[in-house]
Design a protein around this motif. Structure first.
Motif, PDB file in Angstrom:
ATOM      1  N   GLN A   1      25.301   9.298  78.820  1.00 38.85           N
ATOM      2  CA  GLN A   1      23.845   9.424  78.699  1.00 38.85           C
ATOM      3  C   GLN A   1      23.380   9.581  77.243  1.00 38.85           C
ATOM      4  O   GLN A   1      22.195   9.794  77.005  1.00 38.85           O
ATOM      5  CB  GLN A   1      23.354  10.652  79.474  1.00 38.85           C
ATOM      6  CG  GLN A   1      23.658  10.639  80.955  1.00 38.85           C
ATOM      7  CD  GLN A   1      23.240  11.936  81.618  1.00 38.85           C
ATOM      8  OE1 GLN A   1      22.065  12.206  81.803  1.00 38.85           O
ATOM      9  NE2 GLN A   1      24.215  12.759  81.986  1.00 38.85           N
TER      10      GLN A   1
ATOM     11  N   TRP B   1      19.062   9.115  79.732  1.00 38.65           N
ATOM     12  CA  TRP B   1      19.306  10.180  80.692  1.00 38.65           C
ATOM     13  C   TRP B   1      19.254   9.649  82.121  1.00 38.65           C
ATOM     14  O   TRP B   1      18.441   8.776  82.455  1.00 38.65           O
ATOM     15  CB  TRP B   1      18.291  11.306  80.508  1.00 38.65           C
ATOM     16  CG  TRP B   1      18.455  12.021  79.191  1.00 38.65           C
ATOM     17  CD1 TRP B   1      19.434  11.825  78.270  1.00 38.65           C
ATOM     18  CD2 TRP B   1      17.598  13.035  78.656  1.00 38.65           C
ATOM     19  NE1 TRP B   1      19.257  12.655  77.187  1.00 38.65           N
ATOM     20  CE2 TRP B   1      18.145  13.413  77.388  1.00 38.65           C
ATOM     21  CE3 TRP B   1      16.439  13.664  79.108  1.00 38.65           C
ATOM     22  CZ2 TRP B   1      17.555  14.385  76.596  1.00 38.65           C
ATOM     23  CZ3 TRP B   1      15.858  14.631  78.321  1.00 38.65           C
ATOM     24  CH2 TRP B   1      16.409  14.992  77.080  1.00 38.65           C
TER      25      TRP B   1
ATOM     26  N   GLY C   1      21.177  14.732  80.258  1.00 39.48           N
ATOM     27  CA  GLY C   1      21.936  14.480  79.044  1.00 39.48           C
ATOM     28  C   GLY C   1      22.702  15.636  78.463  1.00 39.48           C
ATOM     29  O   GLY C   1      23.288  15.505  77.388  1.00 39.48           O
TER      30      GLY C   1
END
Length: 372
Positions: free
Chosen positions: A199, A207, A278
């Motif tokens: 991510q 994300w 993330g």
């Protein structure tokens, strides 16, 4: 199994420089990761309890704890000391062994789950290849402890609370696992480190929440139910069941339930940030910022700054979800037990299955966009 940071090697090398043998140095290292995990989880719980008090006070237009330390920050410590020194009561007709083991069976798996949480790029206890599945497996043990506690108390309210806890956990573990599987499918792995690194390429745009919005909602709802937070606190509904499976508990045994609930809440918030937001990655890639400023990435001060910012981002994201969970507790009414089970079995389960199949189809059709 491989360590996410080479603290082990550095620690062993340091002890060997003082003349200790390699085997003895390795033996001295063994308890340290568990001790670190206990400290991190306990500090996280103290912060969450303080936030619970202050946020609930703000929602109800009160002040909250104010005089037990600055802004009441020592109130959680006072709560803990009170529970430690309270009398430990054992009901006369209870099952002594099950009554005592129940709280431990609830708390220990939650603490063990912290070994897979990466607080930073190189800051985790162990980078397990099957990390998220280990968490799901450990989380399925806790309801056994709740059922043991409810049954062993020899109290009808406790038994009802234990039965509700088992039914609720079973209902929401499957949608939770389906949501995690969709993320693992896109990340091509079950390691929490791999999921975060997947991510980090384009900052906030990378994300998983953008590629898995349905999975995120399923995960968050199921996580609240697993933590028994309002509106899903049916196992310990005070207005209906006195305190559910906790009714007959006092002193340190009750403290273990109290601790376990908040440890699980912080853990769930950390995993939401890792799986969907993330983890330690910044909304704008830090490498891009360094390049724009003309600072080489090999700069040691820059590396330290990156590490500190990574840990900060993980905690900020996690405690944002802790804040949301606390806000929900004081603003949303409790659902009925039939509504809770219907939501799990008749809505989240089929939606989670469709989301998993849709993710598989999109991964085949658009492999670059969906982690192919």
């Amino acid at each position: 199994m491989e360590s996410g940071i080479d603290l082990q090697g550095q620690f062993i090398s340091a002890l060997e420089s003082f003349g200790l043998s390699h085997d003895l140095a390795k033996l001295l290292w063994l308890p340290l990761p568990m001790l670190m995990m206990l400290i991190v989880a306990t500090v996280g719980v103290l912060v969450a309890v303080w936030l619970e008090r202050k946020i609930s006070a703000a929602v109800q237009q009160r002040i909250g704890p104010e005089y037990i330390g600055p802004l009441g920050i020592l109130a959680p410590l006072a709560d803990g000391l009170k529970l430690i020194f309270k009398e430990d009561v054992l009901p006369a007709n209870s099952d002594r062994w099950l009554f005592t083991l129940g709280p431990a069976v609830v708390v220990i798996p939650v603490f063990l789950s912290y070994i897979i949480v990466p607080f930073g790029q190189n800051l985790l206890i162990s980078n397990l290849a099957m990390g998220v599945f280990l968490w799901i497996a450990l989380s399925s043990i806790a309801p056994i402890g709740l059922l043991m506690s409810g049954y062993a108390s020899n109290n009808k309210y406790s038994l009802l609370g234990g039965l509700r806890a088992a039914a609720q956990s079973i209902s929401y573990e499957i949608p939770l696992a389906l949501a995690v599987l969709a993320v693992a499918m896109m990340s091509n792995g079950l390691s929490t480190v791999e999921i975060v690194e997947q991510q980090s390429a384009y900052g906030i745009l990378s994300w998983n929440v953008w590629r898995q919005p349905i999975g995120f909602l399923i995960f968050w709802i199921a996580a609240l139910a697993e933590c028994e937070r309002l509106p899903f606190d049916l196992p310990e509904a005070e207005e209906e069941l006195v305190a559910g499976y906790q009714t007959e508990y006092a002193g340190m045994k009750f403290a273990l339930f109290y601790l376990g609930a908040y440890v699980n809440l912080v853990l769930s918030a950390l995993l939401v940030s890792v799986l969907y937001f993330g983890g330690w990655s910044f909304p704008i890639p830090l490498e891009t910022i360094a390049h724009l400023l003309g600072i080489p990435e090999t700069n040691p001060f820059l590396q330290i700054a990156f590490a500190v910012l990574g840990i900060t981002m993980t905690l900020v994201k996690a405690y944002f979800f802790v804040f949301l969970a606390i806000l929900l507790r004081w603003t949303v009414p409790r659902v009925r037990i039939d509504q809770l089970l219907d939501l799990g079995w008749k809505f989240l389960l089929p939606v989670g299955l469709v989301n998993l199949l849709l993710t598989a189809g999109l991964k085949l059709a658009f492999p670059l966009a969906f982690g192919g």
